[in-house]
Each structure stands twice: as C-alpha cells, then as structure tokens.
Design an enzyme around this catalytic site. Sequence first.
Site, PDB file in Angstrom:
ATOM      1  CD  GLU A  98      -2.575  -1.201   2.620  1.00  0.00           C
ATOM      2  OE1 GLU A  98      -2.793  -0.172   3.288  1.00  0.00           O
ATOM      3  OE2 GLU A  98      -2.887  -2.343   2.993  1.00  0.00           O
ATOM      4  CB  CYS A 111       2.611   7.339   3.337  1.00  0.00           C
ATOM      5  SG  CYS A 111       2.893   6.121   4.616  1.00  0.00           S
ATOM      6  CB  CYS A 118       5.934  -5.411   9.566  1.00  0.00           C
ATOM      7  SG  CYS A 118       7.098  -4.564  10.652  1.00  0.00           S
ATOM      8  CB  CYS A 122       3.728  -2.730  16.625  1.00  0.00           C
ATOM      9  SG  CYS A 122       5.438  -2.174  16.551  1.00  0.00           S
ATOM     10  CB  CYS A 125       1.052  -2.273  13.608  1.00  0.00           C
ATOM     11  SG  CYS A 125       1.525  -1.874  11.932  1.00  0.00           S
ATOM     12  N   GLY A 165       5.894  -2.121   6.825  1.00  0.00           N
ATOM     13  CA  GLY A 165       7.283  -2.553   6.990  1.00  0.00           C
ATOM     14  C   GLY A 165       8.092  -1.685   7.926  1.00  0.00           C
ATOM     15  CD  GLU A 166      11.704  -0.444  11.619  1.00  0.00           C
ATOM     16  OE1 GLU A 166      10.666  -0.017  12.151  1.00  0.00           O
ATOM     17  OE2 GLU A 166      12.695   0.276  11.411  1.00  0.00           O
ATOM     18  CB  SER A 197       8.458   6.179  10.670  1.00  0.00           C
ATOM     19  OG  SER A 197       7.868   5.853  11.892  1.00  0.00           O
ATOM     20  CB  SER A 220       7.172   4.046  16.377  1.00  0.00           C
ATOM     21  OG  SER A 220       7.001   4.420  15.039  1.00  0.00           O
ATOM     22  CG  LEU A 221       8.780   6.939  22.973  1.00  0.00           C
ATOM     23  CD1 LEU A 221      10.022   6.066  23.073  1.00  0.00           C
ATOM     24  CD2 LEU A 221       9.094   8.358  23.477  1.00  0.00           C
ATOM     25  CG  HIS A 222       3.804   4.106  19.609  1.00  0.00           C
ATOM     26  ND1 HIS A 222       3.543   5.315  19.008  1.00  0.00           N
ATOM     27  CD2 HIS A 222       4.043   3.247  18.581  1.00  0.00           C
ATOM     28  CE1 HIS A 222       3.619   5.188  17.693  1.00  0.00           C
ATOM     29  NE2 HIS A 222       3.932   3.943  17.407  1.00  0.00           N
ATOM     30  CB  CYS A 338      -0.057   1.669   5.988  1.00  0.00           C
ATOM     31  SG  CYS A 338       0.207   2.414   4.399  1.00  0.00           S
TER      32      CYS A 338
HETATM   33  N1  SAH Z   1       7.872   0.304  11.137  1.00  0.00           N
HETATM   34  C1  SAH Z   1       7.983   1.723  11.182  1.00  0.00           C
HETATM   35  C2  SAH Z   1       7.199   2.461  10.116  1.00  0.00           C
HETATM   36  C3  SAH Z   1       5.831   1.967   9.730  1.00  0.00           C
HETATM   37  S1  SAH Z   1       4.473   2.318  10.763  1.00  0.00           S
HETATM   38  C4  SAH Z   1       7.655   2.243  12.568  1.00  0.00           C
HETATM   39  O1  SAH Z   1       7.300   1.441  13.419  1.00  0.00           O
HETATM   40  O2  SAH Z   1       7.817   3.430  12.814  1.00  0.00           O
HETATM   41  C5  SAH Z   1       4.251   4.052  10.745  1.00  0.00           C
HETATM   42  C6  SAH Z   1       3.685   4.596  12.037  1.00  0.00           C
HETATM   43  O3  SAH Z   1       2.311   4.212  12.198  1.00  0.00           O
HETATM   44  C7  SAH Z   1       4.411   4.104  13.273  1.00  0.00           C
HETATM   45  O4  SAH Z   1       4.576   5.152  14.186  1.00  0.00           O
HETATM   46  C8  SAH Z   1       3.440   3.068  13.805  1.00  0.00           C
HETATM   47  O5  SAH Z   1       3.691   2.772  15.145  1.00  0.00           O
HETATM   48  C9  SAH Z   1       2.126   3.730  13.522  1.00  0.00           C
HETATM   49  N2  SAH Z   1       0.950   2.845  13.550  1.00  0.00           N
HETATM   50  C10 SAH Z   1       0.853   1.571  13.138  1.00  0.00           C
HETATM   51  N3  SAH Z   1      -0.397   1.097  13.348  1.00  0.00           N
HETATM   52  C11 SAH Z   1      -1.098   2.108  13.894  1.00  0.00           C
HETATM   53  C12 SAH Z   1      -2.437   2.245  14.348  1.00  0.00           C
HETATM   54  N4  SAH Z   1      -3.320   1.229  14.292  1.00  0.00           N
HETATM   55  N5  SAH Z   1      -2.806   3.444  14.850  1.00  0.00           N
HETATM   56  C13 SAH Z   1      -1.932   4.476  14.917  1.00  0.00           C
HETATM   57  N6  SAH Z   1      -0.659   4.407  14.516  1.00  0.00           N
HETATM   58  C14 SAH Z   1      -0.235   3.228  14.015  1.00  0.00           C
END
Ligand code: SAH
Length: 347
Positions: A98, A111, A118, A122, A125, A165-166, A197, A220-222, A338
């Site tokens: 995508e 994007c 991946c 996470c 995701c 993907g990462e 990212s 991506s700290l979260h 995505c």
């Molecule tokens: N793998 C990389 C880049 C792809 S994801 C990464 O982890 O950064 C891009 C961003 O979208 C990341 O910050 C990821 O944590 C976030 N993301 C993924 N799924 C999500 C969701 N359901 N809601 C909000 N953010 C999400």
Amino acid sequence: MYTDPDGRIDILSLTLEELTEVLIEMNEMKFRAKQIFSWLHVKRVTDFGSMSDLSAQLRQKLDEKFCIKSLFIVKRLESKRDNTVKYLYRLPDGNHIETVLMEYEHGNTICVSTQVGCKMGCRFCASTIAGYKRDLLPSEILAQIYTAERDSGRKIGGAVLMGIGEPLDNYDNVIRFLELLSSKDGMNMSLRHVSLSTCGLVPKIYELAKLGLGLTLSISLHASDNKSRSEIMPVNDRYNIDELLKACREYFKITGRRISFEYALIDGHNDSREDAVRLAKLLDGFVCHVNIIPVNKIKERNFTSDRKSAQRFRGYLEELGVNATVRRTLGADIDAACGQLRREYEI
Ligand code: SAH
C-alpha cells in the site's frame, strides 16, 4: 545487483555509476547511461521500446540484459474530504503493498511501504498481523512514487517511510532507495523532505546517523515506560527506551536534525497525565517534537482513542513544556492507515 529469476538485472535499482559500469562492460558509450537513467527516473518510461533516442539494436540489447520493475494498480481509493489517495499495488511476484498520497499546504507527500508485511509485531499495527513476506527492492520503493505521480498527475515533493514494513529492517535497500530518490540526475528530491519512521532498531540508528543524510528521523515511541512499551511493542525487549533515546541523542548530535517522536494514543494504556509527566521527563533536554496519533482501530484489537483524548494529552504535554501536535487525520473515509487494505488481498 538485483536480478530477476530469469537473470535480468533490476535496472531501476542501479545508481548512475553502476549503470555506467554495466554499459561499459556491454561495450556501449558511457554517455548512454545518463540518457537511459533519465528515461527511467525523469521521463519514467516502463519499457525500453519507448527510449526513442536509442537505436533499435541497443533497445533490444537492454531488454535482454535488464528488467524494469513496475507496479500494477489493483485498487485506488480517493478521499472525498481531503484529496488523499490510497493505492493498493501488485508487485511483479504477486504480493501486495500500500501507498498513500497526501495533500498538505506545502504540497503532496507520499507514504511508502518498505517491506511486504513486517516482523516487528507491534500489537496495534495491521501490517504485522498480515505477516511478513519479504523485503522490497529499492526499485519497488521508488516505483510506488513514480506510479502514483503518473497516475494522479500530481507532483510529489516529499516522502515518508511510514507505510508497511520497518525501514531499518531493510536497511541496505532503503539507503539505496534514498540515494536514487535524491539523485540529481533522477527525481532529485531533497532528503530534507523525507522522514524515516522506525520502531527503534538501535544499531541501525547509529549506522544511519553516520551517513549524515538530511532526513528527519521519526521514532515510534508510543509509551513512557518500558513495561507499557513492551506490552505493545515486542522490539522494546531487544532495545529498551534508554538505549533508544541514547541512540536518538547521538543521531541529533551528528546530524543536527530535530527528532520526531510518534505517540499512538491508546485509551487506558498510555494516555494518563502520569504518562505525560514521564514522557516529558524522558524527553527533557531533547530538541524534538511529539506527534500524537489517536490509535487507528483495527479489527483484531480493542485499542481505541479519539481526537478529544489526543487533544487532552497534548494539553498535558504543553503544560510540561513539550512541543506536541495531534496528527491530522487524512483519508478517514478511505481507511488510509496502512496495512489494512493489503490484508483483504493476502491469503
Ligand atoms: N515500522 C515503522 C514504520 C511503519 S508504521 C515504525 O514502526 O515506525 C508508521 C507509524 O504508524 C508508526 O509510528 C506506527 O507505530 C504507527 N501505527 C501503526 N499502526 C497504527 C495504528 N493502528 N494506529 C496508529 N498508529 C499506528
């Protein structure tokens, strides 16, 4: 060099220097390389037959030696609200990825995906749930941009590596993609308009820092503590928050580029005032920016959040002196986050 099963070289993944070398080996004139590179990366043709200033004989030779990767648009979803377009592409081997084209005040940004699926796991995701298949080639990352530009007729000025993907788990191909993207003889996109990212593959952050590219690093700290981060991001068991932030400090020290921290807000998990206080403490002294994203709901999980919670959390951070924004929700009517569309197409 990347070759197809039939032995042909993936020409769109070659730098101009490499293409020049191969052409010299083929007993062709050096200047042909620049001509061909321009056909591929500026005029964006998808077959050698269209390279009208080359002889028929050379075009034939090129066709035998090289292949030009192209993507097939399986689905195009257009938002009626904000001009976001989401593409589902089929790769030459039948896999799907995508890409999302977004419109901002300063122009169009795309994007892109960097892998088919991946491995990072996470919890929130969708890309992870559909499973990992393979890394994308530099050409396949680049072709996402070329195809979207051709299809939409819109000029793309920026790119974010935030699709499926990462990116740092496909490090070499991603770096080569960045080199091609910013090539003066090709698309010539300034890496200042590119964000990468990552979920936090620490050794690769150090490697990237050493390259001194102008791109923005998004982390991506979260979460604000290791326990809650590990609960949603398994990668935290390999590289914890301390190690990650140490790498970020080094990245800033070397590149001078402000870091962007992504914070997907999940109600009841990481949205309290205590979380904000811990986060502010972690980021104390950092030249950074926090991007709050209300978590996108995916079928398999119960995680939820909304703009109101996100605004509240931003308020906490602001009081604590942390620079934060709530990410604009683009393409809400087409489910533009995505990883969700691909799943409908993968068995
Ligand atoms: N793998 C990389 C880049 C792809 S994801 C990464 O982890 O950064 C891009 C961003 O979208 C990341 O910050 C990821 O944590 C976030 N993301 C993924 N799924 C999500 C969701 N359901 N809601 C909000 N953010 C999400």
